[in-house]
Design a protein around this motif. Structure first.
Motif, PDB file in Angstrom:
ATOM      1  N   ALA A 160     -26.984  13.775  78.418  1.00  0.00           N
ATOM      2  CA  ALA A 160     -27.612  14.644  77.425  1.00  0.00           C
ATOM      3  C   ALA A 160     -27.901  13.887  76.136  1.00  0.00           C
ATOM      4  O   ALA A 160     -28.953  14.075  75.516  1.00  0.00           O
ATOM      5  N   GLU A 161     -26.983  13.033  75.722  1.00  0.00           N
ATOM      6  CA  GLU A 161     -27.185  12.247  74.504  1.00  0.00           C
ATOM      7  C   GLU A 161     -28.385  11.323  74.641  1.00  0.00           C
ATOM      8  O   GLU A 161     -29.224  11.215  73.733  1.00  0.00           O
ATOM      9  N   VAL A 162     -28.506  10.666  75.789  1.00  0.00           N
ATOM     10  CA  VAL A 162     -29.621   9.740  76.020  1.00  0.00           C
ATOM     11  C   VAL A 162     -30.949  10.494  76.105  1.00  0.00           C
ATOM     12  O   VAL A 162     -31.953  10.079  75.530  1.00  0.00           O
ATOM     13  N   ALA A 163     -30.956  11.623  76.816  1.00  0.00           N
ATOM     14  CA  ALA A 163     -32.209  12.342  77.067  1.00  0.00           C
ATOM     15  C   ALA A 163     -32.658  13.192  75.889  1.00  0.00           C
ATOM     16  O   ALA A 163     -33.858  13.314  75.626  1.00  0.00           O
ATOM     17  N   PHE A 164     -31.694  13.789  75.163  1.00  0.00           N
ATOM     18  CA  PHE A 164     -32.060  14.781  74.154  1.00  0.00           C
ATOM     19  C   PHE A 164     -31.536  14.474  72.754  1.00  0.00           C
ATOM     20  O   PHE A 164     -31.791  15.231  71.816  1.00  0.00           O
ATOM     21  N   GLY A 165     -30.788  13.371  72.624  1.00  0.00           N
ATOM     22  CA  GLY A 165     -30.263  13.020  71.316  1.00  0.00           C
ATOM     23  C   GLY A 165     -29.116  13.896  70.879  1.00  0.00           C
ATOM     24  O   GLY A 165     -28.705  13.862  69.718  1.00  0.00           O
ATOM     25  N   ASN A 166     -28.552  14.685  71.790  1.00  0.00           N
ATOM     26  CA  ASN A 166     -27.436  15.570  71.483  1.00  0.00           C
ATOM     27  C   ASN A 166     -26.615  15.738  72.750  1.00  0.00           C
ATOM     28  O   ASN A 166     -27.129  16.194  73.773  1.00  0.00           O
ATOM     29  N   GLY A 167     -25.341  15.349  72.678  1.00  0.00           N
ATOM     30  CA  GLY A 167     -24.503  15.372  73.872  1.00  0.00           C
ATOM     31  C   GLY A 167     -23.736  16.650  74.091  1.00  0.00           C
ATOM     32  O   GLY A 167     -22.915  16.727  75.021  1.00  0.00           O
ATOM     33  N   ASP A 168     -23.990  17.690  73.280  1.00  0.00           N
ATOM     34  CA  ASP A 168     -23.263  18.944  73.447  1.00  0.00           C
ATOM     35  C   ASP A 168     -23.512  19.549  74.826  1.00  0.00           C
ATOM     36  O   ASP A 168     -24.649  19.572  75.314  1.00  0.00           O
ATOM     37  N   CYS A 169     -22.443  20.055  75.434  1.00  0.00           N
ATOM     38  CA  CYS A 169     -22.546  20.691  76.754  1.00  0.00           C
ATOM     39  C   CYS A 169     -21.783  22.012  76.752  1.00  0.00           C
ATOM     40  O   CYS A 169     -20.861  22.217  75.975  1.00  0.00           O
ATOM     41  N   PHE A 170     -22.199  22.924  77.630  1.00  0.00           N
ATOM     42  CA  PHE A 170     -21.455  24.147  77.871  1.00  0.00           C
ATOM     43  C   PHE A 170     -21.195  24.236  79.366  1.00  0.00           C
ATOM     44  O   PHE A 170     -21.658  23.398  80.152  1.00  0.00           O
ATOM     45  N   VAL A 171     -20.444  25.247  79.778  1.00  0.00           N
ATOM     46  CA  VAL A 171     -20.085  25.358  81.186  1.00  0.00           C
ATOM     47  C   VAL A 171     -20.276  26.794  81.638  1.00  0.00           C
ATOM     48  O   VAL A 171     -20.084  27.737  80.861  1.00  0.00           O
ATOM     49  N   GLU A 172     -20.691  26.970  82.883  1.00  0.00           N
ATOM     50  CA  GLU A 172     -20.833  28.303  83.448  1.00  0.00           C
ATOM     51  C   GLU A 172     -20.508  28.266  84.927  1.00  0.00           C
ATOM     52  O   GLU A 172     -20.514  27.197  85.561  1.00  0.00           O
ATOM     53  N   ARG A 173     -20.228  29.422  85.471  1.00  0.00           N
ATOM     54  CA  ARG A 173     -19.968  29.544  86.914  1.00  0.00           C
ATOM     55  C   ARG A 173     -21.231  29.185  87.665  1.00  0.00           C
ATOM     56  O   ARG A 173     -22.328  29.620  87.318  1.00  0.00           O
ATOM     57  N   PHE A 174     -21.087  28.373  88.701  1.00  0.00           N
ATOM     58  CA  PHE A 174     -22.236  27.860  89.439  1.00  0.00           C
ATOM     59  C   PHE A 174     -22.543  28.738  90.644  1.00  0.00           C
ATOM     60  O   PHE A 174     -21.665  29.011  91.470  1.00  0.00           O
ATOM     61  N   LEU A 175     -23.799  29.196  90.728  1.00  0.00           N
ATOM     62  CA  LEU A 175     -24.264  29.922  91.905  1.00  0.00           C
ATOM     63  C   LEU A 175     -24.841  28.904  92.877  1.00  0.00           C
ATOM     64  O   LEU A 175     -25.809  28.206  92.562  1.00  0.00           O
ATOM     65  N   ALA A 176     -24.253  28.811  94.058  1.00  0.00           N
ATOM     66  CA  ALA A 176     -24.581  27.723  94.973  1.00  0.00           C
ATOM     67  C   ALA A 176     -25.993  27.816  95.537  1.00  0.00           C
ATOM     68  O   ALA A 176     -26.685  26.809  95.668  1.00  0.00           O
TER      69      ALA A 176
END
Length: 444
Positions: A160-176
């Motif tokens: 995220a840091e390389v692609a968007f200049g901001n490495g912030d991430c969040f998390v959510e339940r993954f629907l397969a």
């Protein structure tokens, strides 16, 4: 007018432009992602307005503000709207406020891997770690095992840091295995937001779209109405202007808000084909101050009923038999399909070079017909007529998809849930017809 980086001096868009302005260096960070360089080029051209397209700075609030500060019209949402909806956690908060269904997820960036582990303990695995300002599958990591969390979190932040200049991430339940369904919206400065059609964009590789279609097939009428209501509610709360797209995951009746794209989408032609609404022309009219109801095809102020069916095939310079690896090179020859219901939008011509610096998409094939079944048959003919020599493309894979009974037959296709998060396996023996289709689709 267009601005161009040094490697694109001979690109088709530059050759066709009335005016073209050199941005200088070859590096993307110094050209297409350089706000000052892009805004200055528009000023030098005495431009009245800037349409950002659908890549690079298209969803960058600071670029929109720079254009406005330079006295030009920004053809898109207001900078503050882009800023709010560009943050996936802020967009999730808005969605929650207006009662839009979502999978469990954090409403703030996670600080460390321990937070991610705690979330997984509470909601279970698998989970998705996503870049707050991400898109196009970048900064997205899916975790299936507890011991994968730390490495996946670090990888997502770095990407995220390389692609968007901001490495912030969040998390959510993954629907397969959900479907990826989008609602196209148009909003104006008077507070009107209208849903203008729905697309299915589930056929993807590496979380990037390959085939899109409109209207989204095999959805119950009540599901369509709820998704349209949810999209309008989110964008109304955000005071949305211009064209935008609200993405959802749909799985056996379960609906979950995903994101808002504050720009025109690559696949806008399929919505235009079935609604008769020119979305880019609508963007320009709204930027000039027109209400949504003044857009041709939307005078009634209600969501238009789709007429017929349309599909778009992204023609990428990639080899599907090698896991869709991009292939730069020279397009030695190009023969495009023609006929009723066929549209071919290309960024290259015979003799052009395909660079490794940018996205591998070189063209789009759009097919329209009166029914989905007829659209599938027409698409088969169009792909058979399309010949590109010099670089491998995804056309053999597209053909395999259309040969697949799972994709063509409604019940089977819906049952397998052509899903947004599918990682397509390598396609082998693409000259074997049905065998190739099963290899490509059967294990997704």
């Amino acid at each position: 007018m267009v601005g161009y980086a040094e490697p694109d001096a001979d690109a088709l868009c530059v050759r066709l432009a009335d005016e073209a302005y050199a941005l200088g260096a070859a590096e993307t960070a110094d050209t297409y992602l350089n706000i000052d360089a892009m805004a200055s080029a528009a000023v030098r051209a005495h431009a009245d307005a800037v349409h950002p397209g659908y890549g690079f700075l298209a969803e960058t609030a600071d670029f929109a503000q720079a254009v406005i500060d330079a006295g030009m019209v920004w053809v898109g949402p207001k900078p503050e709207t882009i800023r709010v909806l560009g943050s996936k956690v802020a967009a999730r908060r808005i969605a929650a406020e207006v009662g839009v269904p979502m999978t469990p997820g954090t409403t703030q960036p996670v600080r460390d891997a321990a937070e991610v582990v705690e979330f997984a303990r509470e909601y279970g695995l698998p989970i998705a770690i996503k870049a707050v300002y991400g898109g196009g599958g970048r900064g997205l990591k899916v975790v299936h095992e507890p011991d994968e969390v730390a490495a996946a979190f670090e990888s997502a932040m770095h990407e995220a840091e390389v692609a968007f200049g901001n490495g912030d991430c969040f998390v959510e339940r993954f629907l397969a295995r959900p479907r990826h369904v989008e609602v196209q919206v148009l909003g104006d400065q008077f507070g009107t937001v209208l849903a203008v059609g729905m697309r299915d964009c589930s056929l993807q590789r590496r979380n990037q779209k390959l085939i899109e279609e409109a209207p989204a097939p095999f959805l119950a009428a009540e599901t369509v109405r709820e998704l349209e209501r949810a999209a309008v509610a989110i964008c109304s709360r955000a005071h949305y202007e211009s064209a935008g797209t609200v993405g959802f995951l749909v799985d056996d009746g379960t609906m979950s808000f995903m994101e808002v794209n504050t720009r025109i989408q690559v696949e806008h032609p399929v919505t235009e084909a079935v609604t008769g609404v020119d979305l880019v022309a609508a963007q320009l009219a709204i930027a000039e101050g027109a209400p949504v109801e003044a857009v041709p095809g939307l005078e009634s102020g209600v969501t238009p009923e789709p007429r017929g069916h349309a599909m778009e095939f992204r023609i990428n310079a990639e080899d599907p038999s090698l896991g869709f690896v991009p292939f730069p090179g020279v397009v030695e020859s190009l023969q495009v399909p023609t006929g009723p219901g066929i549209r071919f939008d290309s960024g290259v011509a015979a003799g052009d070079s395909i660079s490794s610096r940018y996205d591998s998409m070189i063209a789009k094939l759009i097919v329209k017909a009166s029914t989905r079944a007829e659209c599938l048959r027409r698409a088969e003919r169009a792909l058979a007529e399309l010949h590109i020599h010099g670089v491998p493309t995804v056309v053999p894979f597209d053909k395999a998809v259309l040969e697949s009974a799972d994709f063509g037959a409604g019940a089977d296709w819906r049952g397998r849930r052509r899903c947004v998060q599918c990682e397509f396996p390598r396609v082998h023996a693409l000259d074997r017809g049905g065998t190739a289709a099963e290899s490509a689709l059967g294990n997704a």
